[in-house]
Write a protein that holds these residues in place. Structure first.
Motif, short mmCIF file in Angstrom:
data_model
loop_
_atom_site.label_atom_id
_atom_site.label_comp_id
_atom_site.label_asym_id
_atom_site.label_seq_id
_atom_site.Cartn_x
_atom_site.Cartn_y
_atom_site.Cartn_z
N GLU A 1 34.55 -16.19 52.10
CA GLU A 1 33.22 -15.66 51.76
C GLU A 1 32.69 -14.66 52.80
OE1 GLU A 1 32.43 -19.48 53.95
OE2 GLU A 1 33.84 -18.81 52.45
N SER A 2 33.29 -14.69 54.01
CA SER A 2 32.85 -13.72 55.01
C SER A 2 33.73 -12.46 55.00
CB SER A 2 32.87 -14.35 56.40
OG SER A 2 34.19 -14.67 56.72
N SER A 3 34.59 -12.34 53.98
CA SER A 3 35.46 -11.17 53.90
C SER A 3 34.77 -10.03 53.15
CB SER A 3 36.75 -11.51 53.14
OG SER A 3 37.44 -12.53 53.80
N VAL A 4 35.27 -8.83 53.39
CA VAL A 4 34.87 -7.69 52.57
C VAL A 4 36.16 -6.93 52.25
CG1 VAL A 4 34.32 -6.22 54.58
CG2 VAL A 4 33.30 -5.71 52.36
N VAL A 5 36.27 -6.48 51.00
CA VAL A 5 37.50 -5.83 50.56
C VAL A 5 37.24 -4.34 50.35
CG1 VAL A 5 39.20 -5.71 48.69
CG2 VAL A 5 38.33 -7.93 49.42
N TYR A 6 38.10 -3.50 50.93
CA TYR A 6 38.03 -2.05 50.72
C TYR A 6 39.34 -1.64 50.05
CZ TYR A 6 34.17 -1.65 54.13
OH TYR A 6 32.99 -1.75 54.80
N ALA A 7 39.26 -0.82 49.02
CA ALA A 7 40.49 -0.46 48.30
C ALA A 7 40.57 1.03 48.02
CB ALA A 7 40.55 -1.23 46.98
N CYS A 8 41.80 1.54 48.04
CA CYS A 8 42.05 2.95 47.71
C CYS A 8 43.40 3.04 47.01
CB CYS A 8 42.05 3.80 48.98
SG CYS A 8 42.28 5.55 48.65
N GLY A 9 43.42 3.72 45.87
CA GLY A 9 44.67 3.83 45.13
C GLY A 9 44.37 4.21 43.69
N PRO A 10 45.33 3.99 42.79
CA PRO A 10 45.11 4.35 41.39
C PRO A 10 43.95 3.55 40.77
CG PRO A 10 47.40 3.70 41.79
CD PRO A 10 46.65 3.42 43.04
N THR A 11 43.31 4.15 39.77
CA THR A 11 42.10 3.56 39.18
C THR A 11 42.35 2.13 38.66
OG1 THR A 11 41.39 5.76 38.58
CG2 THR A 11 40.28 3.96 37.46
N GLY A 12 43.50 1.92 38.01
CA GLY A 12 43.80 0.58 37.48
C GLY A 12 43.85 -0.47 38.58
N ALA B 1 32.50 13.36 37.55
CA ALA B 1 31.36 12.47 37.31
C ALA B 1 31.81 11.04 37.00
CB ALA B 1 30.55 13.02 36.15
N VAL B 2 31.05 10.06 37.53
CA VAL B 2 31.22 8.66 37.13
C VAL B 2 29.85 8.13 36.73
CG1 VAL B 2 33.29 7.88 38.33
CG2 VAL B 2 31.13 7.93 39.56
N LYS B 3 29.86 7.24 35.73
CA LYS B 3 28.59 6.78 35.18
C LYS B 3 28.09 5.50 35.85
CE LYS B 3 26.38 6.52 30.72
NZ LYS B 3 26.51 6.16 29.33
N GLY B 4 26.79 5.43 36.02
CA GLY B 4 26.16 4.15 36.33
C GLY B 4 26.08 3.78 37.79
N VAL B 5 26.55 4.64 38.68
CA VAL B 5 26.58 4.28 40.11
C VAL B 5 25.30 4.78 40.79
CG1 VAL B 5 27.90 4.47 42.23
CG2 VAL B 5 29.06 4.59 40.04
N PRO B 6 24.59 3.93 41.57
CA PRO B 6 23.39 4.40 42.25
C PRO B 6 23.67 5.60 43.14
CG PRO B 6 23.68 2.03 42.53
CD PRO B 6 24.92 2.54 41.88
N HIS B 7 22.79 6.60 43.07
CA HIS B 7 22.97 7.81 43.86
C HIS B 7 21.66 8.56 43.90
CE1 HIS B 7 23.42 9.04 39.68
NE2 HIS B 7 23.09 10.26 40.07
N GLU B 8 21.56 9.53 44.79
CA GLU B 8 20.39 10.41 44.87
C GLU B 8 20.39 11.35 43.68
OE1 GLU B 8 17.86 11.22 47.30
OE2 GLU B 8 18.32 9.15 47.86
N PRO B 9 19.38 11.30 42.80
CA PRO B 9 19.37 12.28 41.70
C PRO B 9 19.20 13.70 42.24
CG PRO B 9 17.51 10.74 41.53
CD PRO B 9 18.20 10.45 42.83
N ARG B 10 19.90 14.66 41.64
CA ARG B 10 19.77 16.06 42.09
C ARG B 10 19.47 16.96 40.90
NH1 ARG B 10 24.72 16.12 46.39
NH2 ARG B 10 24.21 14.07 47.14
N PRO B 11 18.70 18.04 41.16
CA PRO B 11 18.33 18.94 40.07
C PRO B 11 19.58 19.51 39.37
CG PRO B 11 17.28 19.60 42.16
CD PRO B 11 18.20 18.48 42.47
N GLU C 1 35.00 0.54 32.33
CA GLU C 1 35.49 0.84 30.97
C GLU C 1 35.34 2.33 30.64
OE1 GLU C 1 31.32 -0.70 30.69
OE2 GLU C 1 33.12 -1.25 31.78
N ASN C 2 34.47 3.05 31.40
CA ASN C 2 34.29 4.49 31.14
C ASN C 2 35.22 5.37 31.97
OD1 ASN C 2 32.23 4.33 29.22
ND2 ASN C 2 30.77 3.81 30.81
N LEU C 3 36.08 4.77 32.80
CA LEU C 3 36.95 5.61 33.65
C LEU C 3 38.33 5.79 33.02
CD1 LEU C 3 36.30 4.45 37.31
CD2 LEU C 3 35.57 6.52 36.18
#
Ligand SMILES: Cc1cc2nc3c(=O)[nH]c(=O)nc-3n(C[C@H](O)[C@H](O)[C@H](O)COP(=O)(O)OP(=O)(O)OC[C@H]3O[C@@H](n4cnc5c(N)ncnc54)[C@H](O)[C@@H]3O)c2cc1C
Ligand code: FES
Length: 275
Positions: A193-204, A239-249, A273-275
């Motif tokens: 429970e004190s772990s954090v996971v970071y991942a990089c690689g193919p989307t699947g 673009a990716v949908k649904g991720v919190p970010h700073e809105p820009r004009p 499911e949208n990726l």
């Protein structure tokens, strides 16, 4: 962010189709997890630059106040998958390579209490080298690869305080199977429970890693790979949908851009499911 014309310092094949290229860049300053866009030929063909994580900063010094690594050049770890990367593999010492970067948010540094587990699919190891170096304490790297190239992918991490686990498709190195099998075992260990996971690689793989971490009640951060045209948040191609970010004009508010808002996001924020 800078746009420079760099010189190739070296370009070495570590394993069939797996290369590291050293590029001169005096005064460069990079956060772990940031990336660059490289112009892979002298002509405008191919027109688009290609995105690559910064693997190492050459002759680096870590700057405490910013969390960045400052140095005289960068090293990029890459595998040849198509025309652009084949052209990059053909660059020789002294050739020019255009660089735009460093780009993106990079990885947050885990807190002192958190145990870092990095999960990499093949060259997904690239953004983790600077992170493990910055962390400077025990961490775990799980590498997934097709076969024996796993050894070359893991080699540099041996010099860091990093425990390495390998999963290969053909079983030639480490365990035969998937990185998620090793991650499940790792998370079953005490105090996961004190772990954090970071991942990089193919989307699947990123989707599967997020699901395994969520099932164990652990936060996962993923470095997303999308096809990129501009790399600076203008073309809206990543673009990716649904991720919190700073809105820009001028941008649809429900979409974040992987290049300028990421590439690192919380796995639980992504609408997979949208990726
Ligand atoms: C932020 C970021 C960091 C990256 N870091 C690295 C790295 O450190 N090392 C590395 O080897 N690669 C990295 N990549 C992937 C790399 O950009 C692609 O492999 C490269 O652009 C392919 O160019 P190409 O002309 O050789 O292939 P193409 O001919 O353009 O494509 C060949 C195949 O690769 C796929 N592909 C192309 N671009 C991408 C992409 N951006 N993401 C996923 N699949 C893609 C295509 O769908 C196709 O199947 C990164 C991508 C991103 C977005
Ligand atoms: S690549 Fe153009 S907006 Fe991200």
């Amino acid at each position: 962010m800078e746009s420079i014309t760099s010189k190739v310092l070296y370009n070495r094949e570590l394993a069939p189709g797996l290369f590291t290229i050293g590029l001169e860049w005096k005064g460069v300053s990079v956060l772990p997890g940031q990336f660059v866009m490289l112009r892979v030929s002298d002509s405008l063909d191919p027109l688009l630059r290609r995105p690559f994580g910064v693997y190492k900063v050459l002759s680096s010094k870590s700057v405490k106040s910013t969390g960045a690594f400052k140095g005289s050049g960068i090293e990029v770890l890459y595998s040849v998958v198509g025309r652009g990367t084949a052209l990059l593999a053909a660059r020789v010492v002294g050739d020019s390579v255009g660089i735009l970067g460093p780009i993106g948010n990079g990885f947050p540094l885990p807190s002192k209490k958190q145990k870092l587990i990095m999960v990499a699919g093949s060259v997904g190891t690239a953004p983790f080298y600077l992170l493990a170096k910055k962390l400077g304490r025990d961490s775990t790297l799980i590498v997934g690869a097709r076969g024996v190239e796993a050894r070359a992918l893991a080699r540099d991490f041996k010099a860091l305080k990093c425990r390495i686990e390998i999963a290969t498709e053909d079983g030639s190195v480490g365990t035969k199977g998937l990185v998620t099998d090793l991650l499940k075992k790792e998370l079953l260990k005490e105090k996961s429970e004190s772990s954090v996971v970071y991942a990089c690689g193919p989307t699947g793989m990123l989707r599967a890693v997020t699901a395994v971490a969520e099932a164990a009640g652990v936060e996962a951060y993923v470095s997303l790979e999308r096809s990129m045209a501009c790399g600076i948040g203008v073309c809206l191609g990543c673009a990716v949908k649904g991720v919190p970010h700073e809105p820009r004009p001028g941008r649809p508010p429900e979409y974040a851009m992987v290049c300028s808002d990421g590439p690192v996001f919380k796995g639980s924020d992504i609408e997979w499911e949208n990726l």
